[in-house]
Write a protein that holds these residues in place. Sequence first.
Motif, mmCIF file in Angstrom:
data_model
loop_
_atom_site.group_PDB
_atom_site.id
_atom_site.type_symbol
_atom_site.label_atom_id
_atom_site.label_comp_id
_atom_site.label_asym_id
_atom_site.label_seq_id
_atom_site.Cartn_x
_atom_site.Cartn_y
_atom_site.Cartn_z
ATOM 1 N N GLN A 1 63.355 39.393 30.321
ATOM 2 C CA GLN A 1 62.669 38.466 31.204
ATOM 3 C C GLN A 1 61.173 38.742 31.127
ATOM 4 O OE1 GLN A 1 63.992 38.599 35.234
ATOM 5 N NE2 GLN A 1 62.539 37.041 35.926
ATOM 6 N N VAL A 2 60.402 37.672 30.985
ATOM 7 C CA VAL A 2 58.965 37.834 30.858
ATOM 8 C C VAL A 2 58.367 38.329 32.169
ATOM 9 C CG1 VAL A 2 58.520 35.426 31.492
ATOM 10 C CG2 VAL A 2 56.846 36.696 30.138
ATOM 11 N N ARG A 3 57.384 39.199 32.050
ATOM 12 C CA ARG A 3 56.643 39.692 33.202
ATOM 13 C C ARG A 3 55.168 39.414 32.983
ATOM 14 N NH1 ARG A 3 60.437 43.592 32.224
ATOM 15 N NH2 ARG A 3 58.974 44.870 31.024
ATOM 16 N N LEU A 4 54.520 38.928 34.019
ATOM 17 C CA LEU A 4 53.110 38.564 33.950
ATOM 18 C C LEU A 4 52.348 39.313 35.018
ATOM 19 C CD1 LEU A 4 53.709 34.705 33.726
ATOM 20 C CD2 LEU A 4 53.287 36.261 31.823
ATOM 21 N N ALA A 5 51.187 39.826 34.673
ATOM 22 C CA ALA A 5 50.379 40.580 35.632
ATOM 23 C C ALA A 5 48.920 40.204 35.462
ATOM 24 C CB ALA A 5 50.573 42.075 35.431
ATOM 25 N N GLU A 6 48.339 39.646 36.514
ATOM 26 C CA GLU A 6 46.943 39.250 36.475
ATOM 27 C C GLU A 6 46.029 40.378 36.964
ATOM 28 O OE1 GLU A 6 49.371 35.678 38.111
ATOM 29 O OE2 GLU A 6 49.227 37.852 38.419
ATOM 30 N N SER A 7 44.801 40.334 36.510
ATOM 31 C CA SER A 7 43.771 41.250 36.986
ATOM 32 C C SER A 7 42.412 40.600 36.776
ATOM 33 C CB SER A 7 43.844 42.591 36.252
ATOM 34 O OG SER A 7 43.626 42.406 34.868
ATOM 35 N N GLY A 8 41.395 41.181 37.405
ATOM 36 C CA GLY A 8 40.041 40.703 37.187
ATOM 37 C C GLY A 8 39.445 39.889 38.311
ATOM 38 N N GLY A 9 40.225 39.619 39.345
ATOM 39 C CA GLY A 9 39.678 38.867 40.465
ATOM 40 C C GLY A 9 38.696 39.702 41.261
ATOM 41 N N GLY A 10 38.027 39.054 42.197
ATOM 42 C CA GLY A 10 37.073 39.776 43.031
ATOM 43 C C GLY A 10 36.144 38.836 43.743
ATOM 44 N N LEU A 11 35.092 39.421 44.299
ATOM 45 C CA LEU A 11 34.078 38.666 45.026
ATOM 46 C C LEU A 11 32.873 38.454 44.107
ATOM 47 C CD1 LEU A 11 32.873 37.504 47.675
ATOM 48 C CD2 LEU A 11 32.065 39.831 48.171
ATOM 49 N N VAL A 12 32.411 37.223 44.028
ATOM 50 C CA VAL A 12 31.261 36.907 43.179
ATOM 51 C C VAL A 12 30.388 35.898 43.909
ATOM 52 C CG1 VAL A 12 32.502 35.077 41.969
ATOM 53 C CG2 VAL A 12 30.574 36.203 40.853
ATOM 54 N N GLN A 13 29.104 35.959 43.648
ATOM 55 C CA GLN A 13 28.190 35.010 44.268
ATOM 56 C C GLN A 13 28.226 33.669 43.540
ATOM 57 O OE1 GLN A 13 24.327 36.879 44.415
ATOM 58 N NE2 GLN A 13 24.838 37.920 46.327
ATOM 59 N N PRO A 14 27.872 32.596 44.226
ATOM 60 C CA PRO A 14 27.810 31.295 43.556
ATOM 61 C C PRO A 14 26.915 31.354 42.318
ATOM 62 C CG PRO A 14 27.643 31.012 45.912
ATOM 63 C CD PRO A 14 27.594 32.491 45.663
ATOM 64 N N GLY A 15 27.392 30.726 41.247
ATOM 65 C CA GLY A 15 26.676 30.762 39.981
ATOM 66 C C GLY A 15 27.075 31.911 39.092
ATOM 67 N N GLY A 16 27.870 32.820 39.620
ATOM 68 C CA GLY A 16 28.286 33.982 38.862
ATOM 69 C C GLY A 16 29.465 33.708 37.954
ATOM 70 N N SER A 17 29.923 34.773 37.292
ATOM 71 C CA SER A 17 31.009 34.665 36.316
ATOM 72 C C SER A 17 32.062 35.738 36.562
ATOM 73 C CB SER A 17 30.457 34.825 34.888
ATOM 74 O OG SER A 17 29.511 33.830 34.593
ATOM 75 N N LEU A 18 33.268 35.421 36.179
ATOM 76 C CA LEU A 18 34.378 36.374 36.202
ATOM 77 C C LEU A 18 35.295 36.067 35.034
ATOM 78 C CD1 LEU A 18 35.694 36.643 39.895
ATOM 79 C CD2 LEU A 18 34.643 38.465 38.553
ATOM 80 N N THR A 19 35.987 37.088 34.565
ATOM 81 C CA THR A 19 37.034 36.890 33.573
ATOM 82 C C THR A 19 38.341 37.438 34.112
ATOM 83 O OG1 THR A 19 35.568 36.923 31.651
ATOM 84 C CG2 THR A 19 37.866 37.486 31.275
ATOM 85 N N LEU A 20 39.337 36.587 34.173
ATOM 86 C CA LEU A 20 40.670 36.993 34.586
ATOM 87 C C LEU A 20 41.505 37.322 33.358
ATOM 88 C CD1 LEU A 20 41.428 34.301 37.311
ATOM 89 C CD2 LEU A 20 40.221 36.473 37.541
ATOM 90 N N SER A 21 42.346 38.329 33.504
ATOM 91 C CA SER A 21 43.222 38.728 32.412
ATOM 92 C C SER A 21 44.675 38.660 32.870
ATOM 93 C CB SER A 21 42.911 40.161 31.978
ATOM 94 O OG SER A 21 41.571 40.284 31.559
ATOM 95 N N CYS A 22 45.552 38.329 31.949
ATOM 96 C CA CYS A 22 46.983 38.277 32.232
ATOM 97 C C CYS A 22 47.713 39.041 31.135
ATOM 98 C CB CYS A 22 47.472 36.844 32.288
ATOM 99 S SG CYS A 22 49.264 36.676 32.538
ATOM 100 N N THR A 23 48.432 40.070 31.541
ATOM 101 C CA THR A 23 49.227 40.848 30.603
ATOM 102 C C THR A 23 50.630 40.280 30.560
ATOM 103 O OG1 THR A 23 47.947 42.829 31.104
ATOM 104 C CG2 THR A 23 50.071 43.135 30.037
ATOM 105 N N ILE A 24 51.119 40.032 29.360
ATOM 106 C CA ILE A 24 52.445 39.448 29.166
ATOM 107 C C ILE A 24 53.346 40.508 28.567
ATOM 108 C CG2 ILE A 24 53.759 37.588 28.081
ATOM 109 C CD1 ILE A 24 50.897 36.252 27.669
ATOM 110 N N SER A 25 54.474 40.774 29.197
ATOM 111 C CA SER A 25 55.375 41.798 28.688
ATOM 112 C C SER A 25 56.819 41.376 28.945
ATOM 113 C CB SER A 25 55.092 43.138 29.379
ATOM 114 O OG SER A 25 55.310 43.029 30.774
ATOM 115 N N GLY A 26 57.738 42.157 28.402
ATOM 116 C CA GLY A 26 59.146 41.895 28.650
ATOM 117 C C GLY A 26 59.921 41.452 27.440
ATOM 118 N N GLY A 27 59.269 41.405 26.270
ATOM 119 C CA GLY A 27 60.008 41.031 25.076
ATOM 120 C C GLY A 27 59.227 40.061 24.221
ATOM 121 N N ILE A 28 59.910 39.457 23.299
ATOM 122 C CA ILE A 28 59.290 38.475 22.403
ATOM 123 C C ILE A 28 59.718 37.092 22.880
ATOM 124 C CG2 ILE A 28 59.149 37.638 20.037
ATOM 125 C CD1 ILE A 28 59.832 40.473 19.134
ATOM 126 N N PHE A 29 58.728 36.275 23.170
ATOM 127 C CA PHE A 29 59.026 34.970 23.738
ATOM 128 C C PHE A 29 58.268 33.868 23.021
ATOM 129 C CE2 PHE A 29 61.298 36.600 27.338
ATOM 130 C CZ PHE A 29 60.712 37.829 27.587
#
Length: 127
Positions: free
Chosen positions: A1-29
């Motif tokens: 079964q696929v498992r997904l885990a996000e990271s990278g969120g947070g507090l940012v000021q208007p006009g700023g930037s963020l990058t979210l990441s998602c790790t995919i695991s659990g096999g070959i899909f």
Amino acid sequence: QVRLAESGGGLVQPGGSLTLSCTISGGIFTFLAMGWHRQAPGKERELVAEIGYRERITYADSVKGRFTIVRDHDKDMLYLHMNNLTPDDTAVYYCATAGHLGYDSWGQGTQVTVDSWGQGTQVTVAT
């Protein structure tokens, strides 16, 4: 079964930037689609960006030109690069994968808050 885990969120000021990441695991899909969704308080969950059939990429109108979705096949990662953020982008962001019946696997979500105020810090004066 696929498992997904996000990271990278947070507090940012208007006009700023963020990058979210998602790790995919659990096999070959093989997924019909992979995407980022978000849900703001009091609103329904919406699709923000998606990599679909034959790697076709689509974006919600509200994020076009500001967000970029990227998949790293070698590392089994999905990214969402977000630029020029506004308070309207404040939401919990979810990574998800889709099969024949639609999006059916979800991560736990990561909070993105766009605000000119800081998070605050507690000050306690004890006697």
